[in-house]
Design an enzyme around this catalytic site. Structure first.
Site, PDB file in Angstrom:
ATOM      1  CD1 TRP A  99      -2.046  -2.300   2.148  1.00 26.71           C
ATOM      2  CD2 TRP A  99      -2.874  -1.383   0.154  1.00 26.71           C
ATOM      3  NE1 TRP A  99      -3.013  -2.885   1.656  1.00 26.71           N
ATOM      4  CE2 TRP A  99      -3.495  -2.510   0.506  1.00 26.71           C
ATOM      5  CE3 TRP A  99      -3.196  -0.632  -1.160  1.00 26.71           C
ATOM      6  CZ2 TRP A  99      -4.599  -2.918  -0.202  1.00 26.71           C
ATOM      7  CZ3 TRP A  99      -4.618  -1.454  -1.810  1.00 26.71           C
ATOM      8  CH2 TRP A  99      -5.042  -2.381  -1.603  1.00 26.71           C
ATOM      9  CG  ASP A 166      -3.171   4.051   4.425  1.00 27.19           C
ATOM     10  OD1 ASP A 166      -4.327   3.632   4.939  1.00 27.19           O
ATOM     11  OD2 ASP A 166      -2.775   3.063   3.380  1.00 27.19           O
ATOM     12  CE  LYS A 190      -8.475  -3.510   4.070  1.00 28.65           C
ATOM     13  NZ  LYS A 190      -7.716  -2.419   3.814  1.00 28.65           N
TER      14      LYS A 190
END
Ligand SMILES: *Cc1c(COP(=O)(O)O)cnc(C)c1O
Length: 356
Positions: A99, A166, A190
């Protein structure tokens, strides 16, 4: 019987969230309409989004001068919105996984990127340390939880330039000192809500320093000014998020959540260490994620991998297979995962050990 859900994302949500959201889908607060068929400007939805923003601020202790936004596009769109809005010439990134690598790729479109540290040399199985963050960069970007590799930064870094994080897969898993960050963002799927909404916690005065023109929808100021209602926001995921936030508050907030998360993660890591069949993939204890626990078969038991996955399936478990870039297993044990499911996984690891 409900399955033990170890999926990495979209992933487990509290039963409370699912049940309460389902009620609102059928008949929102007995108004005779579904939450899916009312205006995003109705008084009912205004109350929903305002309470969700308020609970974000309360649960994370967000200081004045910050906005909480609910946007579309996923965390992946933030990879581009962050440099679009913050980067003049140069930015700094810590590369801790896939990511982070994707975020870095987008930043390159806007100027110079200083990759200050990377754990790519060891397939991202640790958090780099001892690097220097350049003082002339416009911001420093980190990925606090590396969902795929099972590593996590569980401290709030002190840096002299704006810090951007993030937190897609560990938001609300621990208390965070928001005052140390310029932006915290993440996809909701999530630890918060079904897929479709992205949260952005942003310090308002961080904006306005870039020369470029920013398309309206990609400009944070648009969404700050209109309080996430410039265009139609993801109404249903925001409604579900509200219930997760209420659930969290009822559980005692993020400090209590962290305690439970540590307990669950420690139990599982201890079993991985004790069990002769398995080994963890993150050697440094400090770097181990309390959200995504990654492990593999020990070298001499490699051939048992598929059998263990089948064994887990037979015992009503889903999502235990590791991401293809690490292999082996990954147990995602987000906030909503009950301790009983972690205990069930540990029990089958022990049974499997007895069989072999
Ligand atoms: C899942 C995930 C993403 C991607 O989120 P999308 O909402 O699918 O764009 C980004 N970063 C991290 C850390 C993730 O876990």
């Amino acid at each position: 019987m409900k399955k033990h859900n170890f999926y990495a994302g979209p992933s487990i949500l509290p039963d409370f969230t699912i049940e309460e959201t389902a009620k609102g889908v059928k008949n929102l607060d007995n108004i005779g309409l579904s939450v899916m068929e009312i205006s995003h400007r109705s008084k009912e939805f205004t109350a929903i989004i305002q309470e969700a923003q308020q609970l974000f601020k309360e649960l994370l202790n967000i200081p004045d001068g910050y906005s909480v936004l609910f946007l579309g596009g996923g965390a992946s769109l933030q990879f581009c919105m962050v440099p679009y809005n913050l980067m003049n010439k140069k930015s700094a990134y810590l590369n801790t996984g896939s990511w982070a690598t994707k975020a870095i790729k987008e930043a390159h479109l806007f100027g110079e990127v200083d990759e200050v540290g990377s754990s790519k040399d060891k397939n991202f199985n640790y958090i780099p340390r001892g690097y220097t963050v350049p003082a002339d960069a416009d911001y420093f970007h980190i990925t606090t939880n590396n969902t795929i590799y099972g590593t996590e930064i569980r401290e709030d870094y002190d840096v002299n330039i704006p810090l951007v994080a993030d937190m897609s897969s560990d938001i609300f898993s621990r208390p965070v000192d928001v005052s140390k960050y310029a932006i915290i963002y993440g996809g909701a799927q999530k630890n918060l809500a079904p897929a479709g909404v992205t949260f952005v916690i942003i310090k308002n005065d961080i904006l306005g320093n870039v020369d470029r023109q920013i398309p309206t929808m990609l400009d944070y100021n648009t969404h700050i000014k209109k309080e996430s209602l410039f265009n139609t926001p993801p109404v249903l995921p925001i409604y579900a998020a509200l219930h997760t936030l209420r659930w969290l508050k009822n559980m005692g907030g993020v400090k209590e959540m962290e305690k439970i998360n540590l307990e669950k993660a420690n139990m599982l890591y201890e079993e991985i260490e004790r069990n002769k069949l398995f080994q963890g993939t993150v050697p440094n204890k400090e770097d181990r994620s309390i959200m995504n626990v990654t492990f593999v078969m020990n070298d001499e038991y490699q051939e048992l991998e598929k059998e263990f996955l089948n064994f887990a399936t037979e015992h009503n478990m889903v999502g235990v297979k590791g991401h293809r870039s690490v292999g082996g297993f990954r147990a995602s044990i987000y906030n909503a995962m009950p301790k009983e499911s972690v205990e069930a996984l540990i029990a089958i690891m022990q049974d499997f050990e007895k069989k072999h």
